[in-house]
Design an enzyme around this catalytic site. Structure first.
Site, PDB file in Angstrom:
ATOM      1  N   ASP A   1      -3.438 -19.227 -10.305  1.00  0.00           N
ATOM      2  CA  ASP A   1      -2.813 -18.847 -11.575  1.00  0.00           C
ATOM      3  C   ASP A   1      -2.846 -20.053 -12.498  1.00  0.00           C
ATOM      4  O   ASP A   1      -2.674 -21.198 -12.044  1.00  0.00           O
ATOM      5  CB  ASP A   1      -1.372 -18.378 -11.392  1.00  0.00           C
ATOM      6  CG  ASP A   1      -0.813 -17.766 -12.676  1.00  0.00           C
ATOM      7  OD1 ASP A   1      -1.075 -16.571 -12.914  1.00  0.00           O
ATOM      8  OD2 ASP A   1      -0.165 -18.496 -13.446  1.00  0.00           O
TER       9      ASP A   1
ATOM     10  N   GLU B   1      -1.750 -21.496 -16.652  1.00  0.00           N
ATOM     11  CA  GLU B   1      -1.137 -21.329 -17.968  1.00  0.00           C
ATOM     12  C   GLU B   1      -2.046 -22.047 -18.956  1.00  0.00           C
ATOM     13  O   GLU B   1      -2.669 -23.061 -18.622  1.00  0.00           O
ATOM     14  CB  GLU B   1       0.277 -21.906 -18.009  1.00  0.00           C
ATOM     15  CG  GLU B   1       1.224 -21.329 -16.960  1.00  0.00           C
ATOM     16  CD  GLU B   1       1.411 -19.826 -17.074  1.00  0.00           C
ATOM     17  OE1 GLU B   1       1.292 -19.297 -18.193  1.00  0.00           O
ATOM     18  OE2 GLU B   1       1.638 -19.175 -16.035  1.00  0.00           O
TER      19      GLU B   1
ATOM     20  N   HIS C   1       5.771 -16.780 -15.402  1.00  0.00           N
ATOM     21  CA  HIS C   1       4.952 -17.453 -16.417  1.00  0.00           C
ATOM     22  C   HIS C   1       4.850 -18.958 -16.208  1.00  0.00           C
ATOM     23  O   HIS C   1       4.589 -19.702 -17.153  1.00  0.00           O
ATOM     24  CB  HIS C   1       5.446 -17.149 -17.836  1.00  0.00           C
ATOM     25  CG  HIS C   1       5.333 -15.694 -18.188  1.00  0.00           C
ATOM     26  ND1 HIS C   1       4.140 -15.004 -18.139  1.00  0.00           N
ATOM     27  CD2 HIS C   1       6.279 -14.783 -18.563  1.00  0.00           C
ATOM     28  CE1 HIS C   1       4.349 -13.740 -18.484  1.00  0.00           C
ATOM     29  NE2 HIS C   1       5.635 -13.581 -18.739  1.00  0.00           N
TER      30      HIS C   1
ATOM     31  N   ASP D   1       3.901 -17.701 -10.363  1.00  0.00           N
ATOM     32  CA  ASP D   1       3.035 -16.517 -10.407  1.00  0.00           C
ATOM     33  C   ASP D   1       1.998 -16.534  -9.286  1.00  0.00           C
ATOM     34  O   ASP D   1       1.672 -15.494  -8.701  1.00  0.00           O
ATOM     35  CB  ASP D   1       2.331 -16.431 -11.764  1.00  0.00           C
ATOM     36  CG  ASP D   1       3.275 -16.025 -12.885  1.00  0.00           C
ATOM     37  OD1 ASP D   1       4.423 -15.654 -12.580  1.00  0.00           O
ATOM     38  OD2 ASP D   1       2.868 -16.084 -14.061  1.00  0.00           O
TER      39      ASP D   1
END
Length: 454
Positions: A7, A9, A145, A150
């Protein structure tokens, strides 16, 4: 087989424009989690406030964090020999692959998407967002998030799916690798020999006859796509039933692959290349002088008996070309064949009255000759040079009036004067004219050499 559940960001939604601000990787061996990795990253760009509001990651937090190039080697080792898994996998994979490409590495891991897997393992849910599917499965997300929160939730979800429905996971992995779509008589070992490089390929039947020729930037991926999806299902089923072997030739560039594809289709006439086998209707721009001595133009279909001053693949292309010339050379729309009645001064300002004999034919024909001279300059015989498949090799193409006449790959060229004789003469195929026109603006001046004026 091991899996890397990932994951990230980001500072934006575009892999080419947005930087990664955080990444987490959870490694699963098919039975359990065996390794975890996470780090903040300096995206080398400002983080928008709305992203900070969503993730809590701001510019202050990442100002002293490593950049992607600082962690690339460690991350590469985590990902390179494992199945890449993420929730909406193309998003995370797209960012990471683009970041690696900037460092000279091409990540080609097999991928699995937990959104798609969840739809098969847990059918009937209203939403398959990570939050909703975890809520449905009572999987905690410690930090929504944020990359590790996540990634860990996705890893737990994947662990549950591979233990509850391993056949679905393995079938999805096989499907994504292309094996599930292979023709029944095509060996799997051959599939893994297919290069992921640019070139042309030949599909062969059991008698060794070429039944289809294609071109691709990535030959392996293109071959797989022939037998997946819903594009041209009738052709797909025919090819799948007959193909037993594949051969290929690398080209080095997409431009050369297109030329090679056209040449081979016209040479071999494969059974299932119906589109390029059909003769193309060419349109031509013709020039003549009328009884009053005025130069006129007409657009019509090309025949073997009449030689146009310029050729086109569609009426629209020819019309747009002539309209642009009317403006640039102040040609009369009526005398150019694009208007049936005399021009009015208000609507056709480029016309100086030639259609009404207000401009004498000698003055008007100077404009016509300027236009024809420009066309002749664009039709010079040219030699194109390309870096090619190997360091010591180059490819060369000769075009005459925009149509390919000679072509070849040359190694260890000592004297330029001997070059043309080393290239193979090829049949003049009109489609090569269109390919040249499409790619010509992309060529660098150093690649083009004018040989002579035709």
């Amino acid at each position: 087989m091991e899996y890397a559940i990932v994951d990230i960001e980001t500072a934006g939604g575009n892999p080419k424009g947005g930087g990664i601000t955080e990444i987490a990787v959870v490694v699963h061996d098919g039975e359990k989690i065996i390794q975890e990795y996470q780090t903040l990253l300096n995206p080398e760009m400002a983080i928008p406030t709305y992203i900070t509001g969503l993730t809590g990651i701001d510019n202050f937090m990442v100002r002293h964090e490593p950049k992607f190039q600082d962690i690339q080697d460690e991350l590469w080792e985590l990902l390179k020999d494992r199945v890449f898994i993420a929730h909406s996998v193309n998003f995370d994979f797209g960012f990471i692959r683009e970041a690696f490409l900037k460092e000279g590495k091409d990540l080609k891991s097999p991928k699995l998407c937990t959104v798609r897997l969840s739809r098969k393992v847990f059918p009937g849910l209203k939403s398959y967002s990570l939050g909703r599917i975890c809520e449905n499965q009572k999987i905690p997300i410690t930090a929504r998030h944020r990359a590790m929160g996540d990634a860990m939730a996705t890893a737990i979800l994947f662990d549950r799916m591979i233990k509850q429905a391993p056949e679905i996971v393995l079938q999805s992995l096989k499907k994504n690798s292309g094996e599930a779509f292979l023709p029944p008589n095509f060996p799997k070992s051959k599939f893994y020999e297919i290069p992921d490089q640019c070139g042309i390929y030949y599909m062969l039947n059991e008698k060794g006859k070429v039944i289809y020729v294609g071109k691709a930037v990535n030959i392996r991926e293109r071959f797989k796509n022939h037998f997946s999806g819903n594009v041209l299902p009738h052709l797909k089923q025919k090819l799948k039933a007959e193909v037993v072997d594949l051969q290929w030739k690398l080209s080095g560039t997409e431009f050369l692959a297109l030329l090679m594809e056209v040449l081979e289709i016209k040479r071999l006439w494969p059974e299932y290349n119906s589109a390029l086998k059909l003769p193309k209707t060419m349109w031509g721009l013709f020039h003549y002088e009328d009884g009053s001595g005025y130069g006129r133009f007409q657009i019509s279909k090309v025949t073997r008996h009449l030689q146009p001053v310029e050729s086109f693949f569609s009426l629209e292309e020819a019309t747009n070309f002539l309209k642009e010339a009317m403006v640039n050379f102040q040609l009369c729309p009526k005398l150019s064949g694009l208007r049936k009645v005399n021009c009015s001064q208000e609507s056709e300002q480029q016309c100086s009255g030639a259609c009404k004999s207000e401009e004498d034919h000698l003055s008007y024909n100077q404009k016509v000759r300027s236009f024809l001279d420009q066309i002749k300059v664009s039709q010079k015989e040219i030699l194109l040079e390309f870096e090619c498949r190997e360091e010591s090799e180059k490819a060369y193409c000769v075009f005459d009036r925009g149509i390919l006449t000679r072509f070849g790959f040359v190694k260890d060229l000592d004297e330029k004067e001997d070059l043309i004789s080393r290239l193979e003469s090829v049949p003049k195929i009109p489609e090569t004219y269109y390919i040249l026109r499409q790619f010509f603006p992309k060529f660098h001046a150093d690649q083009i050499q004018i040989l002579e004026t035709t």
